[in-house]
Structure formats: structure tokens, C-alpha cells
Design an enzyme around this catalytic site. Structure first.
Site, PDB file in Angstrom:
ATOM      1  CG  ASP A  29     -55.903  25.697   7.799  1.00 19.13           C
ATOM      2  OD1 ASP A  29     -55.816  25.135   6.688  1.00 19.13           O
ATOM      3  OD2 ASP A  29     -56.679  25.291   8.689  1.00 19.13           O
ATOM      4  N   GLY A 187     -61.301  17.381   8.022  1.00 21.64           N
ATOM      5  CA  GLY A 187     -61.191  16.931   9.404  1.00 21.64           C
ATOM      6  C   GLY A 187     -61.171  15.417   9.490  1.00 21.64           C
ATOM      7  CG  HIS A 214     -60.487  16.183   3.015  1.00 21.66           C
ATOM      8  ND1 HIS A 214     -60.932  17.412   2.617  1.00 21.66           N
ATOM      9  CD2 HIS A 214     -59.143  16.308   3.225  1.00 21.66           C
ATOM     10  CE1 HIS A 214     -59.915  18.264   2.583  1.00 21.66           C
ATOM     11  NE2 HIS A 214     -58.816  17.615   2.944  1.00 21.66           N
ATOM     12  CD  GLU A 217     -55.770  12.724   4.673  1.00 23.74           C
ATOM     13  OE1 GLU A 217     -54.664  13.282   4.793  1.00 23.74           O
ATOM     14  OE2 GLU A 217     -56.860  13.310   4.843  1.00 23.74           O
TER      15      GLU A 217
END
Length: 375
Positions: A29, A187, A214, A217
Site C-alpha cells: 500500500d 503500525g 517493525h 524506527e
């Protein structure tokens, strides 16, 4: 990268776009073509923040260049809004693969969150099937039109702020062997540590199913600790925050030496790959602790210290980038050459969620391609 633009290296002899590459961290996306968004939005009756493809692409880049991960993530509301049907998902996935092939990618892992694509009646399995159909069409399109041989796998992401991680983990395992190779959580990191999703990670561990998370970050070293300890991550998505666990001692550059903390030492020794995305890390403020320019990114520090660094785009639309462009930017910032680029691609091949035999074949294709380019 504008049409026809070349990023050259090795005395201007080699176009970086022609080098064989591996893409490990690339969101479906976040990789739409602006013109596709315009067409899909018209079909779905979605109002866009800009009237045409050129201005829409500029809007995404400007909006994502916020210095905040939360603001950066807000731009995805637009792309997700036009990815709610089987046809749209298949088209986006097909074009995604073709664009990777155009960038010289020979193996890619595309990650996305199926739970975000159910607003118009698709089931989770419907969505995964539609994306897999698009991937296979894209592989065939690339082979037929350019002769480029590319392989692409899916990574299914669960959204940290939602409560469907176990459901998505079960979905990923259900599609094992049919295109899906790993599980991820994505997210906002703040307030949503992997420990909130232990049931999903326990299940995946019992099923011997690979995980990337993730981490590092938006969060620091504790985020990475959670990814490794609670998530059992084999790779770290971004992982910039690992540099917080590296200390420098000495009064000046000539007498300084480096001391690794427990977690950074573990990541280095175990060769846990860091899925670094230089432009994205700059846009989201992930490197703000070290500076505001790409030359301040700890990428080179981690590389020189022997960490398994890889080069990724994260979101090609939001950053207006490609792996070719990311490599070019790193060349300009740190003076890298072909041998460095080959290391980055071999690192990515070794860290891919493929069988050991397929990883070896991939590494051979990379080495052959770089050998040919260097002659």
C-alpha cells in the site's frame, strides 16, 4: 526516479538500475502508481487530495516528509481506500511486481496488512488470494515484456493497534507454501509493543513460521528488545534504533573505540538483518537523534561495524524512490562502490525467507550479475 534517468557508478560505466537487487522491506500500500490511484479512486467514488497523478504523487511525498512516523502513516488512508476489491488488489500487486522488475529486483518480499482491505466484502483469504494472483500476473508480465526473471513472496502484517494479530498469524500459516513466507507487525510502535501479541508469536513459534518485526524506527533499543525477545524476530524492520546501543569512548576520532551493548552485540553476532530504508528513515524522523541529513544516518556505522545491513525502499510512493535511487543516495553520502552494493544485496539474499537452497541460488545470481557489471 524520472523516466530515462540513470544512476551511474564505477566511473560512469554501470547503471545501478541494471544491477541485480533484493527487496526485503516494501509495503504494497506504499508502492502504488499515482495514475493507478486516480483511476481506482474514480471507480470507487473516493475523493483524492489532489486532482491528477502528478500533483497526487507530489502530495504523497510532501505529506510523508513530516519528521513524524504517525504523520507519515496517515498518508496510507488514501492508498488503502482504493484497495478494497479483488480487482484493485490484483492490479496493484501486478503493477508492484512489474515496477520492481523495472528496478532490477530479482527477488522481492512484499508486505501488507490484509485486515485493512475488508471494507467492501472481501474475506482475509479472498484478499490474500487476490494479491497472489496479481503477483503471479506481474511475474509473467515482466518475463514476457522484458525477459526479466523475478520472484516475489508475501509477508502478512498485523496492525499493532488492532487486536487481530493471532488471526493474521493463522492466516499467514494457512497460506504457507502458496506465496506467503513470513509474518510481520506494523503500525505505531509507541504503546504497542510485541508483548501485547504474545499469543500470535507463541503460535508462530509452535508452527515454525518466520517473523520479522517493525522495531527501532519510532522506538529505541527497547523496541528492538521486544521484537527479539517477545516476537522471536529473525529480521528487524528498520532497526535504526540499534545504534542507541552503541557507545563511543575516547577523546577524539583517532583514539575512539566502539563498545556494543548486549542487544546490539547479539544482533551483530547472530547476523540478524536490519531492513534499513534510508529515505524513509529520514522522512519519519527515525534518524533525528543523529542528524537531519542522509549522511547522518547510522547506516554506514552499522555497515562498518559488521552488522547485516540491507537497503530497502519501505514505501516507494511516499518517498518517491526505488532501490536504485536509495543505492545512489548512499553512494553520494558515504562513497560506496560496486563491491559495497554487492555486499548489501548478498546480505539481503542471505536474510530472505527462502529455503537455504533458494538463498544460495539467489546469491549466485547476484554475484554473477555484479561480476558481469564489473568487467
Amino acid at each position: 526516479m524520472s523516466a530515462g534517468e540513470k544512476f551511474l557508478i564505477a566511473g560512469g560505466r554501470v547503471d545501478i538500475a541494471d544491477l541485480p537487487k533484493v527487496s526485503l522491506h516494501d509495503h504494497l500500500d506504499g508502492g502504488l502508481r499515482p495514475e493507478t490511484i486516480v483511476e481506482l479512486a474514480e471507480e470507487a467514488g473516493v475523493e483524492l487530495p489532489a486532482p491528477d497523478a502528478a500533483s497526487l504523487g507530489e502530495w504523497f511525498r510532501d505529506s510523508a516528509d513530516s519528521g513524524s512516523l504517525e504523520s507519515y502513516l496517515d498518508t496510507f488512508a488514501v492508498t488503502i481506500s482504493v484497495m478494497q476489491t479483488r480487482q484493485a488488489l490484483s492490479r496493484v500487486a501486478r503493477e508492484f511486481v512489474v515496477d520492481l522488475a523495472t528496478d532490477g529486483v530479482i527477488y522481492g518480499e512484499v508486505r501488507w496488512a490484509p485486515e485493512q482491505h475488508l471494507e467492501r466484502g472481501l474475506s482475509l483469504d479472498d484478499a490474500v488470494e487476490a494479491v497472489q494472483e496479481g503477483i503471479e500476473q506481474g511475474i509473467e508480465d515482466a518475463r514476457r515484456t522484458t525477459g526479466h526473471d523475478i520472484r516475489v513472496s508475501q509477508i502478512l502484517s498485523a496492525m499493532r493497534q488492532a487486536d487481530r494479530s493471532l488471526e493474521i498469524a493463522e492466516l499467514a500459516v494457512r497460506w504457507r507454501g502458496r506465496g506467503v513466507v513470513a509474518f510481520d507487525i506494523a503500525g505505531p510502535e509507541e504503546g504497542f509493543p510485541p508483548s501485547r501479541m504474545l499469543d500470535a508469536f507463541d503460535y508462530l513459534a509452535e508452527e515454525w513460521f518466520p517473523v520479522t518485526v517493525h522495531a527501532g524506527e519510532d522506538g529505541g533499543i527497547e523496541s528492538i528488545r521486544g521484537a527479539l525477545l517477545d516476537g522471536r524476530a529473525l529480521r528487524i524492520g528498520h532497526g535504526v534504533g540499534i545504534a542507541h546501543d552503541i557507545d563511543f569512548e575516547g577523546e577524539d576520532d583517532e583514539t575512539q573505540f566502539v563498545s556494543l551493548g548486549t542487544i546490539s552485540q547479539w544482533v551483530k553476532d547472530r547476523e540478524v538483518a536490519l531492513e534499513l530504508a534510508p529515505s524513509s528513515n529520514l522522512q519519519t524522523g527515525a534518524i533525528s537523534h543523529w542528524g537531519e541529513d542522509l549522511a547522518d544516518h547510522p547506516f554506514d556505522l552499522l555497515y562498518q561495524l559488521g552488522f547485516r545491513v540491507t537497503v530497502n525502499t519501505d514505501n516507494r510512493l511516499m518517498s518517491g524512490t526505488s532501490i536504485t535511487q536509495e543505492l545512489s543516495l548512499l553512494r553520494d553520502a558515504f562513497g560506496y562502490d560496486l563491491s559495497d552494493f554487492e555486499v548489501f544485496q548478498l546480505n539481503a539474499a542471505a536474510a530472505s525467507f527462502l529455503s537455504v537452497e533458494d538463498r544460495e541460488d539467489l546469491a549466485d545470481r547476484i554475484s554473477d550479475g555484479f561480476d558481469a557489471a564489473g568487467r
